[in-house]
Design a protein around this motif. Structure first.
Motif, PDB file in Angstrom:
ATOM      1  N   SER A  16      38.118  -0.119  48.304  1.00 26.99           N
ATOM      2  CA  SER A  16      38.905   0.863  47.551  1.00 26.99           C
ATOM      3  C   SER A  16      38.743   2.250  48.176  1.00 26.99           C
ATOM      4  N   PHE A  17      39.479   3.203  47.632  1.00 24.86           N
ATOM      5  CA  PHE A  17      39.421   4.565  48.151  1.00 24.86           C
ATOM      6  C   PHE A  17      37.997   5.118  48.056  1.00 24.86           C
ATOM      7  N   ASN A  18      37.374   4.963  46.886  1.00 22.86           N
ATOM      8  CA  ASN A  18      36.046   5.565  46.729  1.00 22.86           C
ATOM      9  C   ASN A  18      34.972   4.790  47.495  1.00 22.86           C
ATOM     10  N   THR A  19      35.139   3.466  47.658  1.00 22.01           N
ATOM     11  CA  THR A  19      34.181   2.700  48.452  1.00 22.01           C
ATOM     12  C   THR A  19      34.158   3.205  49.893  1.00 22.01           C
ATOM     13  N   TRP A  20      35.356   3.363  50.462  1.00 23.87           N
ATOM     14  CA  TRP A  20      35.433   3.872  51.822  1.00 23.87           C
ATOM     15  C   TRP A  20      34.879   5.294  51.900  1.00 23.87           C
ATOM     16  N   PHE A  21      35.177   6.106  50.908  1.00 21.39           N
ATOM     17  CA  PHE A  21      34.737   7.504  50.930  1.00 21.39           C
ATOM     18  C   PHE A  21      33.212   7.596  50.915  1.00 21.39           C
TER      19      PHE A  21
ATOM     20  N   VAL B  42      48.482  18.367  40.662  1.00 23.12           N
ATOM     21  CA  VAL B  42      48.839  16.958  40.849  1.00 23.12           C
ATOM     22  C   VAL B  42      47.926  16.320  41.891  1.00 23.12           C
ATOM     23  N   PHE B  43      47.686  17.031  42.994  1.00 28.87           N
ATOM     24  CA  PHE B  43      46.821  16.513  44.048  1.00 28.87           C
ATOM     25  C   PHE B  43      45.388  16.318  43.532  1.00 28.87           C
ATOM     26  N   SER B  44      44.904  17.261  42.757  1.00 33.10           N
ATOM     27  CA  SER B  44      43.541  17.163  42.222  1.00 33.10           C
ATOM     28  C   SER B  44      43.397  15.968  41.286  1.00 33.10           C
ATOM     29  N   VAL B  45      44.392  15.778  40.424  1.00 33.54           N
ATOM     30  CA  VAL B  45      44.356  14.633  39.504  1.00 33.54           C
ATOM     31  C   VAL B  45      44.395  13.325  40.287  1.00 33.54           C
ATOM     32  N   LEU B  46      45.204  13.285  41.342  1.00 35.04           N
ATOM     33  CA  LEU B  46      45.290  12.073  42.155  1.00 35.04           C
ATOM     34  C   LEU B  46      43.935  11.745  42.789  1.00 35.04           C
ATOM     35  N   ILE B  47      43.257  12.752  43.322  1.00 34.75           N
ATOM     36  CA  ILE B  47      41.940  12.517  43.937  1.00 34.75           C
ATOM     37  C   ILE B  47      40.953  11.983  42.907  1.00 34.75           C
ATOM     38  N   ILE B  48      40.989  12.564  41.697  1.00 34.15           N
ATOM     39  CA  ILE B  48      40.097  12.095  40.632  1.00 34.15           C
ATOM     40  C   ILE B  48      40.401  10.638  40.270  1.00 34.15           C
ATOM     41  N   LEU B  49      41.684  10.287  40.183  1.00 35.32           N
ATOM     42  CA  LEU B  49      42.068   8.909  39.874  1.00 35.32           C
ATOM     43  C   LEU B  49      41.640   7.960  40.979  1.00 35.32           C
ATOM     44  N   TRP B  50      41.777   8.374  42.220  1.00 32.87           N
ATOM     45  CA  TRP B  50      41.318   7.542  43.338  1.00 32.87           C
ATOM     46  C   TRP B  50      39.814   7.278  43.252  1.00 32.87           C
ATOM     47  N   MET B  51      39.063   8.322  42.936  1.00 30.60           N
ATOM     48  CA  MET B  51      37.609   8.222  42.960  1.00 30.60           C
ATOM     49  C   MET B  51      37.047   7.456  41.758  1.00 30.60           C
ATOM     50  N   THR B  52      37.807   7.367  40.686  1.00 28.44           N
ATOM     51  CA  THR B  52      37.266   6.779  39.448  1.00 28.44           C
ATOM     52  C   THR B  52      37.911   5.442  39.078  1.00 28.44           C
ATOM     53  N   ARG B  53      38.777   4.904  39.921  1.00 29.60           N
ATOM     54  CA  ARG B  53      39.421   3.622  39.574  1.00 29.60           C
ATOM     55  C   ARG B  53      38.386   2.512  39.461  1.00 29.60           C
ATOM     56  N   SER B  54      37.448   2.490  40.399  1.00 25.65           N
ATOM     57  CA  SER B  54      36.372   1.501  40.365  1.00 25.65           C
ATOM     58  C   SER B  54      35.109   2.196  40.858  1.00 25.65           C
ATOM     59  N   ILE B  55      34.154   2.407  39.946  1.00 25.33           N
ATOM     60  CA  ILE B  55      32.979   3.217  40.289  1.00 25.33           C
ATOM     61  C   ILE B  55      31.848   2.326  40.782  1.00 25.33           C
TER      62      ILE B  55
ATOM     63  N   GLY C 224      35.488   1.618  36.337  1.00 22.92           N
ATOM     64  CA  GLY C 224      36.379   2.768  36.233  1.00 22.92           C
ATOM     65  C   GLY C 224      37.571   2.472  35.354  1.00 22.92           C
ATOM     66  N   TRP C 225      38.566   3.374  35.417  1.00 18.34           N
ATOM     67  CA  TRP C 225      39.741   3.211  34.564  1.00 18.34           C
ATOM     68  C   TRP C 225      40.563   1.977  34.953  1.00 18.34           C
ATOM     69  N   GLY C 226      40.348   1.455  36.175  1.00 23.93           N
ATOM     70  CA  GLY C 226      41.098   0.274  36.594  1.00 23.93           C
ATOM     71  C   GLY C 226      40.833  -0.944  35.733  1.00 23.93           C
ATOM     72  N   SER C 227      39.643  -0.985  35.096  1.00 30.55           N
ATOM     73  CA  SER C 227      39.323  -2.133  34.243  1.00 30.55           C
ATOM     74  C   SER C 227      40.208  -2.182  33.001  1.00 30.55           C
ATOM     75  N   LEU C 228      40.770  -1.041  32.606  1.00 30.08           N
ATOM     76  CA  LEU C 228      41.672  -1.020  31.450  1.00 30.08           C
ATOM     77  C   LEU C 228      42.938  -1.821  31.705  1.00 30.08           C
TER      78      LEU C 228
ATOM     79  N   GLY D  57      46.216  -0.460  41.504  1.00 33.64           N
ATOM     80  CA  GLY D  57      45.488  -0.157  42.736  1.00 33.64           C
ATOM     81  C   GLY D  57      45.617   1.315  43.096  1.00 33.64           C
ATOM     82  N   ASP D  58      45.051   1.671  44.252  1.00 30.53           N
ATOM     83  CA  ASP D  58      45.154   3.049  44.714  1.00 30.53           C
ATOM     84  C   ASP D  58      46.603   3.442  44.984  1.00 30.53           C
ATOM     85  N   GLY D  59      47.395   2.488  45.463  1.00 32.70           N
ATOM     86  CA  GLY D  59      48.809   2.766  45.688  1.00 32.70           C
ATOM     87  C   GLY D  59      49.566   3.019  44.403  1.00 32.70           C
TER      88      GLY D  59
END
Length: 550
Positions: free
Chosen positions: A254-259, A319-332, A338-342, A348-350
């Protein structure tokens, strides 16, 4: 050419001169038309089908069923790679060739191939590129660059800190935008600062070296910053897409795993770059020479010319800041979902990338009545060449696996079984970087090498990412030649640097990056990417070999 007999006594006995000229011109045009057929480019165009034909006629694998499909896949690979390497056909068009080659050679159906050209990874690219175009349109990158550079300028002036500010800004912007676009945006900002310095015969050695350091810092920082996120460069996306194609049952990157893996890597390489630049081009005491020309007042004036931030700029940053936060918190983590479990893992990140990009076409910019932050005319600059190349890479990954060619390649690489990882990983890094330097783009290099590296990893009985990541990251270590990457060309055309300067900085940077990556893969990679554990589940014979040996 026969001439009509004319009874007029005044008619000339010989053909008129213009008739002879016309005949000569016709002959010359025919000759030039024939010569135009026998060009190097046309040879390269024929090379692809020719290699494909030779493989189909001469190469035979065991059995007849799947072996025929494997042979056809190898033939198609030769065709596509020949066109990619020679660029006889434009790369975006070559990238679409699997759409007709795979069905015609019985490798996959038309629907199956077409699905590779639009998945979650490509949706991530589309959304992030639209946001990057918005940042570019409203000149937000320039405001950000001036603010950060002003912060690092120092009082009194410190060339080392100013260089750090310029490089850090470039690396940060490159984390969220393609590194070529970042270089194109940041180079005018950097050269605008350098314009205040004397040039020509009156330029001192200290000033000349500082100019070289700034230009080299921008082009190399863009490459280093792009490594740290999935959106920074197409190479990272190709890696993630191929991992998903070859190992659909394994945990996706995922985005945050790679980061969490790539950001520390990029940070170490960045400080290595800054240290090399300071050591060779910014010695102590250079601040006294530069302080007469560079000061905070100049940067403040540049910033004041931009005026206060408009509503549109604030909304795009939001918008960009919110997107980065969503990328980082989808799967922690496994313990903290993260919110992806909902959404039961369906998003996905896309998903969020396209969703946030869509908001730009809904939110008004408050400049003209009814005008939105973005419209489709502004999106005509979307880099479809990168998107098509990603799709081709994913299609090839699927084809190599489904055709059985992956198993054949694996059996042919048994001699590498006892090779030590610490010897193979740096070699992979250097080979992929050399291919990018001399032959083709980093995206094409990654697409060519990753399927082979997966098979080598199977033969060595190591986690595939231990070789895939060095292959992908190593392709981005193209620091030695101006023609290696478009970013290098942008820096070279400023006139401040030459090839000798690029080699002087690029060679130690390439060595440092290779060593850092080789050491981090079995350590930080084990912690973040799980490279100390074999994939839980793979496709076909690959999982069988893991189960047999583990």
């Amino acid at each position: 050419m026969a001439h009509e007999v004319v009874n007029d006594p005044k008619a000339p006995l010989l053909p008129l001169l213009h008739d002879s000229i016309h005949s000569s011109q016709s002959f010359n045009s025919s000759s030039s038309a024939i010569k135009s057929l026998f060009t190097l480019n046309n040879f390269f165009i024929l090379l692809g089908p020719l290699l494909c034909t030779i493989i189909c006629l001469c190469v035979k694998f065991e059995n007849n069923g799947p072996a025929t499909t494997s042979r056809n896949m190898l033939a198609v690979l030769a065709w596509v790679f020949a066109w990619w390497l020679t660029e006889a056909v434009p790369m975006p068009i070559t990238s679409m060739s699997p759409l007709f080659l795979f069905p015609l050679f019985g490798i996959a159906t038309a629907d199956d191939v077409a699905r590779s050209y639009m998945d979650d990874v490509i949706a991530l690219v589309l959304g992030s590129f639209i946001l990057a175009l918005a940042v570019d349109h409203y000149n937000i990158h320039r405001r950000l660059a001036l603010n950060i550079t002003l912060l690092f300028c120092g009082d009194p002036l410190s060339p080392q800190l100013l260089l750090l500010g310029i490089c850090a800004t470039t690396a940060f912007v490159s984390m969220w935008m393609h590194n070529v676009a970042t270089t194109v945006m940041m180079m005018p900002v950097a050269t605008g600062i350098l314009q205040r310095l004397p040039s020509g015969p009156t330029q001192s050695d200290v000033i000349s070296k500082f100019c070289k350091a700034v230009v080299l810092g921008v082009i190399y920082s863009a490459a280093v910053g792009g490594m740290s996120t999935l959106t920074g460069t197409g190479v990272n996306l190709i890696l993630v897409g191929m991992w998903k194609s070859y190992f659909p049952a394994a945990s996706p990157i995922s985005f945050n795993t790679w980061f969490f893996f790539a950001f520390p890597l990029a940070l170490l390489i960045f400080f290595a770059l800054w240290g090399i630049l300071c050591l060779l081009y910014c010695p102590r005491g250079s601040g006294q020479c530069l302080s007469a020309y560079l000061d905070k007042a100049h940067l403040k004036r540049e910033l004041d010319l931009l005026g206060p931030m408009a509503f549109a700029e604030k909304m795009i940053l939001a918008v960009f800041s919110v997107l980065i936060i969503l990328w980082m918190t989808r799967s922690i983590t496994d313990d903290i979902p993260g919110w992806g479990s909902l959404f039961m893992g369906r998003a996905g990140d896309g998903t969020v990338s396209v969703m946030m990009a869509t908001l730009l076409f809904i939110i008004p910019n408050k400049k003209q009545p009814g005008e939105k932050l973005m419209d489709w005319n502004k999106c005509k600059k979307l880099p479809w060449n990168i998107i098509l190349l990603l799709g081709a890479g994913f299609a090839i990954a699927d084809g190599v696996q489904s055709s059985g060619l992956a198993d054949i390649l694996s059996r042919s690489l048994d001699f590498l079984e006892g090779a030590p990882y610490l010897a193979i990983a740096p070699a992979v890094c250097l080979i992929s970087g050399t291919i990018t330097e001399l032959i083709t783009s980093n995206n094409a290099t990654t697409t060519l090498l990753l399927p082979l590296l997966i098979q080598i990893a199977q033969t060595m009985r190591v986690h595939p990412l231990l070789l895939m990541v060095p292959g992908a990251i190593g392709a981005q270590f193209a620091f030695l030649l101006p023609t290696s990457t478009p970013s290098n060309i942008v820096g070279f055309t400023t006139g401040h640097i030459d090839v000798k300067d690029m080699i002087k900085i690029g060679l130690p940077l390439k060595i440092a990056g290779t060593l850092i990556l080789t050491l981090l893969m079995p350590t930080l990679g084990a912690l973040v990417l799980g490279t100390d554990k074999l994939p839980q589940q793979s496709i076909g014979n690959y999982i069988k070999s893991w189960e047999f040996t583990s």
